[in-house]
Every structure is written in structure tokens, then in C-alpha cells.
Design an enzyme around this catalytic site. Structure first.
Site, PDB file in Angstrom:
ATOM      1  N   HIS A 194       0.845  -1.196   0.000  1.00  0.00           N
ATOM      2  CA  HIS A 194       0.000   0.000   0.000  1.00  0.00           C
ATOM      3  C   HIS A 194       0.879   1.244   0.000  1.00  0.00           C
ATOM      4  CE1 HIS A 194       1.099   0.748   4.164  1.00  0.00           C
ATOM      5  NE2 HIS A 194       0.904  -0.538   4.386  1.00  0.00           N
TER       6      HIS A 194
ATOM      7  N   ASP B 119       4.019  -4.772   3.678  1.00  0.00           N
ATOM      8  CA  ASP B 119       5.446  -5.093   3.635  1.00  0.00           C
ATOM      9  C   ASP B 119       5.721  -6.479   4.192  1.00  0.00           C
ATOM     10  OD1 ASP B 119       4.885  -4.383   6.270  1.00  0.00           O
ATOM     11  OD2 ASP B 119       6.550  -2.983   6.465  1.00  0.00           O
TER      12      ASP B 119
END
Length: 501
Positions: free
Chosen positions: A40, A313
């Protein structure tokens, strides 16, 4: 559950114009399929009022305009730039046609069901396909983790826990963070923080880290590594957001050397929790299985030419470790898995030798491109780094055998909860896809097992000022023949407010 494409949809996809099969500039290579797993874009810090941030400093933290963990408007703009660049690159390769919307069945956009991931996907579509009817698919229950993107522990065996704990402890020992902890403590005024109030001895360097591995939850840690990660993450986001220099870490981080030293804490947090072999192999299995279902199980003539997935991540880090990607460096970045960065799986066809090849690239904005909100284009692109898989030897141009890549994916699922659901190694022919068994995306929720829920929704692209309120629309992804997991997840990371994302 992942639903295979319907026979009707497969027929439509198979009839797509040949122009969608890309001819690369070097003549003998065709780019046929691209799958991107993106982190994102820019969000507010996950930790907010009364949190680890306020407890760890004697200073006042600057305010953000959105709640903690949500995508910022600037993050949306940055993603529009990435979307526009990606569109232009795909067009340059011939994957999409010029000056027209792609066939909706040739593009599939799928995001984890949190605000920052769905909004990122919406902004990407706005930049890549403005004015086009490209839906964003996500599960209905916004604010909870989609099992495909949820990096939780799946194994409960004593052997796994023993091996994983040993590997995490070993990885922690290899990190040299004492100097970075001391520097960080000076930046935040840790000795005078509420956390240290009334304590004779209180420092980041003198405390131990305690790790936790619990089935149905993310790997976690309590101690200076967790505190340090949250603090450095907040400073990094302030820098990306364009805060004035005197508000970024209160003006106390001013040199590249400081950023590099402090970012080592954040990178170490990710390495220790998500990239050790046992943990990565376990937590990334649902995502590996899903990517395999898109790239291997479906015949390439029937699969979408472009798939865009938005996660976190921790997804990228654990996936790279599970696939045994060789160590890499990202020039111009302090983060190992940068905000808005794209892990790009490219399927090329070598016409001369009549074989398929894989190329994996990390496409990302540099620290300064994010800070300056640089407009991206083919003339001014983001950074690109070619990655290498241990089990898929590459040539001088970064290509490796597609069959070797298939074996890498299969190996990454061996011994995991996904192994019983693996499809045959050979791609399923389009004519038979409608009868293939559905492949579960995950073992289910941490709290309610394999409970099914209504099909995920496909939301329409949002205008830039609407993405912050990302909501699902009425159009089901199943109507287009694409369906990620329909399982709801009410446990694990809850609403995804882990300091890792």
C-alpha cells in the site's frame, strides 16, 4: 475460497485480441502476463494517541490529517503516479492497447480488505485506467484481514515452534543495533519518556526482546525492537508525507547516515519476524498458493494479462524469503520493502526457442521521489531492480526458466497447510478449467476456522478524494470470473494494526 474462472469467462478471455500479447522491443520476446504484488502507499503511523509513540518520547508528536493506519491524500497522489507509470510501461510493452480501456476480463485488481490497501488499489486504477470500468476486488468485511494477505502462523507443531524460535534468535543476534538504539533514544528523549518514569535504569540498549509464535496470530516481539520499529516507521512516514524538516523527528534526523543507521532497526524488525526460513515458509503459504493459482494453474491464454494485488510489507518480505530470493539492494531507498513498492512477476515468451521465461523486478519510488512527490513517467521512471531466485538461475538479462519458477512455487508449498490443495504442475487447459477443483486460499480464520462468507465485492474506482472512505460496491468479483478468498477472518492481526505494515 478461490473460484476457478467459469467456462464462459474463459471463452471470452481466450478470444481477446492478439494485440494484448506484448511484443518486446528486442524482437524475439513477448510479454504475455504480469502479476504485481504492491505494498500500500503512504499511510499515517499505525501507533497513535496513548500509544507506543507517546509512551516512548518526552516530546509532542505532530498531528496527521487521517486516523492512524489510513492512506493519506498524498499517498493517493503518489499511487496515481505509480498507476500512470505502470499503465505507460504496460502499453509500451504492448500488454494494453493505446487510447482505450482494457477489456475488464484482462485486468484483475485485488486488495486486502483494509482502508489503506483498498484505497491504494482505487487510486492505482484511477491513475492507470482513468474513466475505465475496472473494479477493485476485496472481501466484504472491511477492517479485517483477508486470509490471503494475513501473515499469521499456521502451524502449531512443537517442531515448527522450536525451529522458528531458534532461527529468529539467531537472526536477532546477527543484527548490530546497539548504536542505532542509542541514537534513536537520543532523538526521542527516551530516558525522560513516560515509559521510563520512575525507573532507575531505562534504555533501549539494555532490554531484551521477547518473541511470540502463536497459531492464528502474526509473529510478534516485545522489547526495543518493537519500540524502535514503531518510532523509525513514524519518522520515515513523516519524511515521505512532506512534513517540514523541523517536524521530521523534531529536526533531529538530518543526514543520510542517520537515516541509514535508524532504518536498520525497521529492516531488522521485518527480517527477524517475517523472513527467517521456517516462519516465511509458514506465513507466506496462502499468498504463494494464490499467486500459483493465477500464474500456474490457469492456462495463460485464459488468465488475466495484468493482475494487481495490494498488501503489506510483511507480505512482500515473507514471500521473497519463502521463494528464496537472493539478497538484493534498492538504490535510493533505506527501506527493504518501500511504501508503494511493486514486486513484479513477468511472464515472457521466447519466440525463437518457443519457451516461457520469468523475470522478477522490484519497482519502487526512491526516498526522494516520495519526499518530493515526483511525477513519474517513462522519461522519469521509478527505480527498477531485477531480483534472482535461488532455484531459478537467470541469464544476463534477468530471465529464468518458467518451469524452474513453477518448481520454486511448488517447493515453497511443501509441508505447509496449502500442500494438499496444490494443482498439477502442468497448467490446466482452458477447456477443462470449469471442472477443476476449487483451491482454498487459506486454512481459515484464527478464530472461526474455515467459515465461509459471501463473495468478495468489487468496488468501482474511486476519485482521488473518495478513496479514504473505501467501501465495497454491489458488483461481485465472482460475476467477472475472479474470486479471491471468501473467508472472513476475525482473529490474528484484527484490523491489521501491526507495526509491520
Amino acid at each position: 475460497m478461490i473460484k476457478k474462472l467459469s467456462l464462459c469467462t474463459l471463452a471470452v478471455l481466450a478470444a481477446l485480441p492478439v494485440s494484448l500479447n506484448a511484443l518486446a522491443a528486442d524482437g524475439g520476446m513477448q510479454l504475455e502476463q504480469v502479476l504485481i504484488l504492491s505494498r500500500h502507499n503512504l499511510r499515517a503511523p499505525l501507533a497513535n494517541g496513548g500509544s507506543i509513540l507517546e509512551q516512548s518520547s518526552d516530546k509532542k508528536w505532530p498531528q496527521w490529517q487521517v486516523p492512524g493506519g489510513e492512506l493519506t491524500t498524498r499517498g493517493g497522489v503518489l499511487e496515481i503516479y505509480m498507476g500512470k507509470y505502470t499503465h505507460d510501461w504496460l502499453q509500451q510493452q504492448g500488454v494494453i492497447s493505446k487510447n482505450q480501456c482494457p477489456d475488464p476480463n484482462s485486468v484483475f485488481v485485488y486488495a486486502n480488505s483494509l482502508q489503506r490497501t483498498v484505497a491504494t488499489a482505487q487510486y492505482f486504477v484511477t491513475g492507470a485506467f482513468p474513466g475505465c470500468d475496472i473494479a477493485v476486488t476485496h472481501q466484504d468485511d472491511m477492517g479485517t484481514m483477508d486470509p490471503v494477505f494475513n501473515p499469521i502462523i499456521n502451524s502449531d507443531s512443537a517442531e515448527f515452534k522450536k525451529t522458528a524460535a531458534e532461527q529468529m534468535a539467531q537472526e536477532e543476534k546477527q543484527q548490530s543495533l546497539q548504536a542505532a538504539y542509542k541514537q534513536l533514544a537520543d532523538v526521542v528523549g527516551y530516558a525522560n519518556s513516560p515509559q521510563c518514569k520512575g525507573k532507575d535504569k531505562c534504555s533501549l540498549t539494555g532490554a531484551d526482546n521477547k518473541f511470540s509464535l502463536v497459531k492464528g496470530k502474526e509473529p510478534s516481539v516485545e522489547g526495543p525492537l518493537k519500540t524502535g520499529n514503531a518510532l523509525v516507521d513514524a519518522f520515515t512516514l513523516q519524511y515521505y508525507q512532506g512534513f517540514p524538516a523541523d517536524q521530521v523527528a523534531w529536526g533531529k534526523i538530518t543526514t543520510p547516515e542517520q537515516w541509514k543507521a535508524l532504518s536498520a532497526i525497521k529492516n531488522a524488525y521485518q527480517d527477524v519476524l517475517f523472513t527467517t526460513p521456517a516462519v516465511a515458509h509458514d506465513v507466506a503459504a496462502p499468498l504463494v498458493d494464490y499467486i500459483r493459482s493465477q500464474l500456474i494453474d490457469q492456462d495463460k491464454s485464459a488468465a488475466p494479462a495484468f493482475t494487481f494485488m495490494v498488501g503489506h510489507d510483511s507480505n512482500i518480505a515473507s514471500l521473497l524469503a519463502a521463494l528464496k530470493v537472493k539478497p538484493y539492494q534498492l538504490p535510493g531507498q533505506y527501506e527493504q520493502t518501500p511504501i508503494g513498492g511493486q514486486l513484479m512477476f513477468e511472464r515472457w515468451h521466447d519466440k525463437q526457442n518457443n519457451k516461457d521465461l520469468l523475470k522478477i523486478e522490484y519497482v519502487y519510488q526512491s526516498t526522494e521521489q516520495l519526499r518530493n512527490a515526483d511525477i513519474l513517467s517513462l522519461a522519469h521512471p521509478p527505480e527498477r531492480v531485477t531480483l534472482q531466485l535461488t532455484g531459478c538461475p537467470t541469464d544476463s538479462n534477468g530471465y529464468c526458466s518458467w518451469s524452474d519458477f513453477t518448481n520454486v512455487l511448488n517447493d515453497a508449498l511443501q509441508g505447509t497447510v496449502m500442500q494438499p490443495h496444490m494443482a498439477p504442475t502442468e497448467p490446466v487447459a482452458a477447456v477443462n478449467s470449469s471442472t477443476a477443483a476449487a483451491t482454498p486460499a487459506t486454512s481459515g480464520s484464527a478464530t472461526d476456522g474455515n467459515s465461509a462468507s459471501p463473495a468478495p465485492k468489487a468496488s468501482s474506482p474511486a476519485a482521488p478524494d473518495a478513496a479514504a472512505g473505501a467501501r465495497s460496491a454491489d458488483k461481485s468479483a465472482a460475476e467477472n470470473g475472479h474470486s479471491p478468498s471468501a473467508d472472513k477472518n476475525g482473529g490474528g492481526a484484527g484490523a491489521g494494526h501491526s507495526a509491520s505494515r
